[in-house]
Design a protein around this motif. Structure first.
Motif, PDB file in Angstrom:
ATOM      1  N   VAL A  27       0.822  -1.212   0.000  1.00  0.00           N
ATOM      2  CA  VAL A  27       0.000   0.000   0.000  1.00  0.00           C
ATOM      3  C   VAL A  27       0.855   1.260   0.000  1.00  0.00           C
ATOM      4  CG1 VAL A  27      -2.081  -1.017   0.994  1.00  0.00           C
ATOM      5  CG2 VAL A  27      -0.272  -0.203   2.514  1.00  0.00           C
ATOM      6  N   GLY A  28       2.176   1.105  -0.142  1.00  0.00           N
ATOM      7  CA  GLY A  28       3.055   2.261  -0.218  1.00  0.00           C
ATOM      8  C   GLY A  28       4.481   1.818  -0.461  1.00  0.00           C
ATOM      9  N   GLY A  29       5.256   2.675  -1.110  1.00  0.00           N
ATOM     10  CA  GLY A  29       6.666   2.378  -1.320  1.00  0.00           C
ATOM     11  C   GLY A  29       6.930   1.511  -2.537  1.00  0.00           C
ATOM     12  N   PRO A  30       8.204   1.162  -2.733  1.00  0.00           N
ATOM     13  CA  PRO A  30       8.628   0.501  -3.972  1.00  0.00           C
ATOM     14  C   PRO A  30       8.497  -1.024  -4.023  1.00  0.00           C
ATOM     15  CG  PRO A  30      10.540   1.015  -2.626  1.00  0.00           C
ATOM     16  CD  PRO A  30       9.332   1.572  -1.896  1.00  0.00           C
ATOM     17  N   ALA A  31       8.029  -1.670  -2.965  1.00  0.00           N
ATOM     18  CA  ALA A  31       7.947  -3.141  -2.982  1.00  0.00           C
ATOM     19  C   ALA A  31       7.095  -3.606  -4.168  1.00  0.00           C
ATOM     20  CB  ALA A  31       7.366  -3.667  -1.681  1.00  0.00           C
ATOM     21  N   PRO A  32       7.569  -4.629  -4.911  1.00  0.00           N
ATOM     22  CA  PRO A  32       6.871  -5.065  -6.115  1.00  0.00           C
ATOM     23  C   PRO A  32       5.728  -6.044  -5.880  1.00  0.00           C
ATOM     24  CG  PRO A  32       8.928  -6.261  -5.912  1.00  0.00           C
ATOM     25  CD  PRO A  32       8.885  -5.273  -4.762  1.00  0.00           C
ATOM     26  N   ARG A  33       5.661  -6.656  -4.689  1.00  0.00           N
ATOM     27  CA  ARG A  33       4.590  -7.635  -4.463  1.00  0.00           C
ATOM     28  C   ARG A  33       4.315  -7.764  -2.966  1.00  0.00           C
ATOM     29  NH1 ARG A  33       9.140 -10.744  -5.484  1.00  0.00           N
ATOM     30  NH2 ARG A  33       9.548 -12.149  -3.761  1.00  0.00           N
ATOM     31  N   PRO A  34       3.168  -8.371  -2.639  1.00  0.00           N
ATOM     32  CA  PRO A  34       2.789  -8.517  -1.228  1.00  0.00           C
ATOM     33  C   PRO A  34       3.773  -9.389  -0.458  1.00  0.00           C
ATOM     34  CG  PRO A  34       0.988  -9.178  -2.697  1.00  0.00           C
ATOM     35  CD  PRO A  34       2.199  -8.960  -3.544  1.00  0.00           C
ATOM     36  N   LEU A  35       3.681  -9.302   0.857  1.00  0.00           N
ATOM     37  CA  LEU A  35       4.435 -10.200   1.718  1.00  0.00           C
ATOM     38  C   LEU A  35       3.841 -11.597   1.628  1.00  0.00           C
ATOM     39  CD1 LEU A  35       4.752  -8.075   4.969  1.00  0.00           C
ATOM     40  CD2 LEU A  35       6.562  -8.595   3.314  1.00  0.00           C
ATOM     41  N   ALA A  36       4.691 -12.609   1.714  1.00  0.00           N
ATOM     42  CA  ALA A  36       4.197 -13.987   1.777  1.00  0.00           C
ATOM     43  C   ALA A  36       3.566 -14.212   3.151  1.00  0.00           C
ATOM     44  CB  ALA A  36       5.336 -14.970   1.552  1.00  0.00           C
ATOM     45  N   MET A  37       2.418 -14.887   3.151  1.00  0.00           N
ATOM     46  CA  MET A  37       1.704 -15.191   4.388  1.00  0.00           C
ATOM     47  C   MET A  37       1.883 -16.671   4.718  1.00  0.00           C
ATOM     48  SD  MET A  37      -2.385 -14.853   5.189  1.00  0.00           S
ATOM     49  CE  MET A  37      -2.442 -13.504   4.042  1.00  0.00           C
ATOM     50  N   LEU A  38       2.097 -16.958   6.004  1.00  0.00           N
ATOM     51  CA  LEU A  38       2.196 -18.346   6.449  1.00  0.00           C
ATOM     52  C   LEU A  38       0.883 -18.723   7.129  1.00  0.00           C
ATOM     53  CD1 LEU A  38       4.243 -20.732   6.587  1.00  0.00           C
ATOM     54  CD2 LEU A  38       4.670 -20.022   8.945  1.00  0.00           C
ATOM     55  N   PRO A  39       0.129 -19.667   6.563  1.00  0.00           N
ATOM     56  CA  PRO A  39      -1.146 -20.052   7.168  1.00  0.00           C
ATOM     57  C   PRO A  39      -0.950 -20.649   8.564  1.00  0.00           C
ATOM     58  CG  PRO A  39      -0.943 -20.941   4.944  1.00  0.00           C
ATOM     59  CD  PRO A  39       0.401 -20.404   5.332  1.00  0.00           C
ATOM     60  N   LEU A  40      -1.845 -20.274   9.478  1.00  0.00           N
ATOM     61  CA  LEU A  40      -1.762 -20.740  10.859  1.00  0.00           C
ATOM     62  C   LEU A  40      -3.039 -21.460  11.261  1.00  0.00           C
ATOM     63  CD1 LEU A  40      -0.301 -17.570  12.625  1.00  0.00           C
ATOM     64  CD2 LEU A  40       0.946 -19.606  11.862  1.00  0.00           C
ATOM     65  N   THR A  41      -2.925 -22.271  12.293  1.00  0.00           N
ATOM     66  CA  THR A  41      -4.067 -22.906  12.925  1.00  0.00           C
ATOM     67  C   THR A  41      -3.775 -22.961  14.420  1.00  0.00           C
ATOM     68  OG1 THR A  41      -5.540 -24.809  12.848  1.00  0.00           O
ATOM     69  CG2 THR A  41      -3.185 -25.278  12.659  1.00  0.00           C
ATOM     70  N   ILE A  42      -4.774 -23.336  15.199  1.00  0.00           N
ATOM     71  CA  ILE A  42      -4.568 -23.507  16.639  1.00  0.00           C
ATOM     72  C   ILE A  42      -4.907 -24.951  16.992  1.00  0.00           C
ATOM     73  CG2 ILE A  42      -5.336 -22.839  18.947  1.00  0.00           C
ATOM     74  CD1 ILE A  42      -5.786 -20.030  17.820  1.00  0.00           C
ATOM     75  N   GLU A  43      -3.929 -25.631  17.609  1.00  0.00           N
ATOM     76  CA  GLU A  43      -4.127 -27.014  18.056  1.00  0.00           C
ATOM     77  C   GLU A  43      -3.798 -27.081  19.533  1.00  0.00           C
ATOM     78  OE1 GLU A  43      -1.760 -29.771  15.803  1.00  0.00           O
ATOM     79  OE2 GLU A  43      -2.470 -28.975  13.879  1.00  0.00           O
ATOM     80  N   ASN A  44      -4.755 -27.520  20.323  1.00  0.00           N
ATOM     81  CA  ASN A  44      -4.553 -27.629  21.777  1.00  0.00           C
ATOM     82  C   ASN A  44      -4.018 -26.336  22.374  1.00  0.00           C
ATOM     83  OD1 ASN A  44      -5.291 -30.374  21.545  1.00  0.00           O
ATOM     84  ND2 ASN A  44      -3.186 -30.912  21.044  1.00  0.00           N
ATOM     85  N   GLY A  45      -4.536 -25.216  21.900  1.00  0.00           N
ATOM     86  CA  GLY A  45      -4.136 -23.916  22.431  1.00  0.00           C
ATOM     87  C   GLY A  45      -2.828 -23.380  21.893  1.00  0.00           C
ATOM     88  N   GLU A  46      -2.146 -24.165  21.030  1.00  0.00           N
ATOM     89  CA  GLU A  46      -0.863 -23.723  20.470  1.00  0.00           C
ATOM     90  C   GLU A  46      -1.040 -23.257  19.034  1.00  0.00           C
ATOM     91  OE1 GLU A  46       2.034 -26.836  20.463  1.00  0.00           O
ATOM     92  OE2 GLU A  46       2.079 -27.011  22.629  1.00  0.00           O
ATOM     93  N   LEU A  47      -0.332 -22.171  18.705  1.00  0.00           N
ATOM     94  CA  LEU A  47      -0.268 -21.764  17.299  1.00  0.00           C
ATOM     95  C   LEU A  47       0.566 -22.778  16.535  1.00  0.00           C
ATOM     96  CD1 LEU A  47       0.389 -17.940  17.576  1.00  0.00           C
ATOM     97  CD2 LEU A  47      -1.616 -19.033  16.574  1.00  0.00           C
ATOM     98  N   ARG A  48       0.060 -23.211  15.394  1.00  0.00           N
ATOM     99  CA  ARG A  48       0.777 -24.163  14.551  1.00  0.00           C
ATOM    100  C   ARG A  48       0.731 -23.712  13.099  1.00  0.00           C
ATOM    101  NH1 ARG A  48       2.320 -29.450  16.644  1.00  0.00           N
ATOM    102  NH2 ARG A  48       1.974 -29.330  18.881  1.00  0.00           N
ATOM    103  N   VAL A  49       1.722 -24.135  12.330  1.00  0.00           N
ATOM    104  CA  VAL A  49       1.749 -23.872  10.895  1.00  0.00           C
ATOM    105  C   VAL A  49       0.702 -24.764  10.237  1.00  0.00           C
ATOM    106  CG1 VAL A  49       3.158 -23.983   8.803  1.00  0.00           C
ATOM    107  CG2 VAL A  49       4.189 -23.242  10.970  1.00  0.00           C
ATOM    108  N   ALA A  50      -0.131 -24.174   9.370  1.00  0.00           N
ATOM    109  CA  ALA A  50      -1.216 -24.925   8.731  1.00  0.00           C
ATOM    110  C   ALA A  50      -0.876 -25.328   7.300  1.00  0.00           C
ATOM    111  CB  ALA A  50      -2.501 -24.099   8.748  1.00  0.00           C
ATOM    112  N   GLY A  51       0.228 -24.805   6.751  1.00  0.00           N
ATOM    113  CA  GLY A  51       0.591 -25.120   5.372  1.00  0.00           C
ATOM    114  C   GLY A  51       1.766 -24.274   4.926  1.00  0.00           C
ATOM    115  N   ALA A  52       2.124 -24.406   3.659  1.00  0.00           N
ATOM    116  CA  ALA A  52       3.275 -23.683   3.101  1.00  0.00           C
ATOM    117  C   ALA A  52       2.955 -22.194   2.941  1.00  0.00           C
ATOM    118  CB  ALA A  52       3.644 -24.276   1.741  1.00  0.00           C
ATOM    119  N   PHE A  53       4.015 -21.371   2.850  1.00  0.00           N
ATOM    120  CA  PHE A  53       3.840 -19.944   2.586  1.00  0.00           C
ATOM    121  C   PHE A  53       2.935 -19.737   1.383  1.00  0.00           C
ATOM    122  CE2 PHE A  53       7.859 -19.119   4.959  1.00  0.00           C
ATOM    123  CZ  PHE A  53       7.460 -17.999   5.680  1.00  0.00           C
TER     124      PHE A  53
END
Length: 156
Positions: free
Chosen positions: A120-146
């Motif tokens: 939304v501003g500046g010279p960056a050519p593309r969005p940041l990669a997002m890492l999907p998350l989930t919650i398992e037993n109260g813990e944040l966990r990775v849900a998949g690839a970037f």
């Protein structure tokens, strides 16, 4: 470990007085400055810290304010983005609290955390990669690839 974060990895604090501790929902105040994080293999305990491209910034916002694709990759409003700017690869450490934008200190690229890390501003050519998350037993966990490309490409 140079491997990218893997499904099921835990999310831990990267640096500061909580370094190495699991990040829980109650440690992420709503709309607060993102915190530096890494993924950790829950079985071996290995950190995915062999490449700086694995560094994450994690924050918590009201899920109702997220775009649908962002909400689909968030866990109760907790979102994880690559900490590496897509412009020249600087670490994204700045936070514009009024707009809830992550910002790069090098060339002032800004990214909308509620809308897929969109530029939304500046010279960056593309969005940041997002890492999907989930919650398992109260813990944040990775849900998949970037989602999206991590890192930057040389501009000539």
């Amino acid at each position: 470990d140079r491997m990218r974060p893997q499904r099921g990895d835990q999310i831990i604090f990267d640096g500061g007085d909580k370094a190495g501790q699991l990040i829980t929902l109650d440690q992420l105040p709503l709309n607060a400055q993102p915190v530096a994080a890494l993924a950790r293999d829950p079985d071996s305990g290995d950190l995915r810290d062999g490449s700086r491209l694995n560094r994450l910034m994690i924050m918590r916002v009201d899920p109702e304010t997220l775009s649908t694709p962002t909400r689909n990759n968030a866990a109760e409003g907790v979102i994880a983005y690559s900490a590496i700017c897509t412009h020249t690869g600087c670490d994204i450490t700045n936070w514009k609290a009024d707009e809830l934008h992550m910002a790069c200190p090098c060339h002032e690229s800004e990214f909308d955390v509620r809308n897929n890390g969109k530029v939304v501003g500046g010279p960056a050519p593309r969005p940041l990669a997002m890492l999907p998350l989930t919650i398992e037993n109260g813990e944040l966990r990775v849900a998949g690839a970037f989602k999206g490309q991590v890192g930057f490409q040389q501009q000539f």
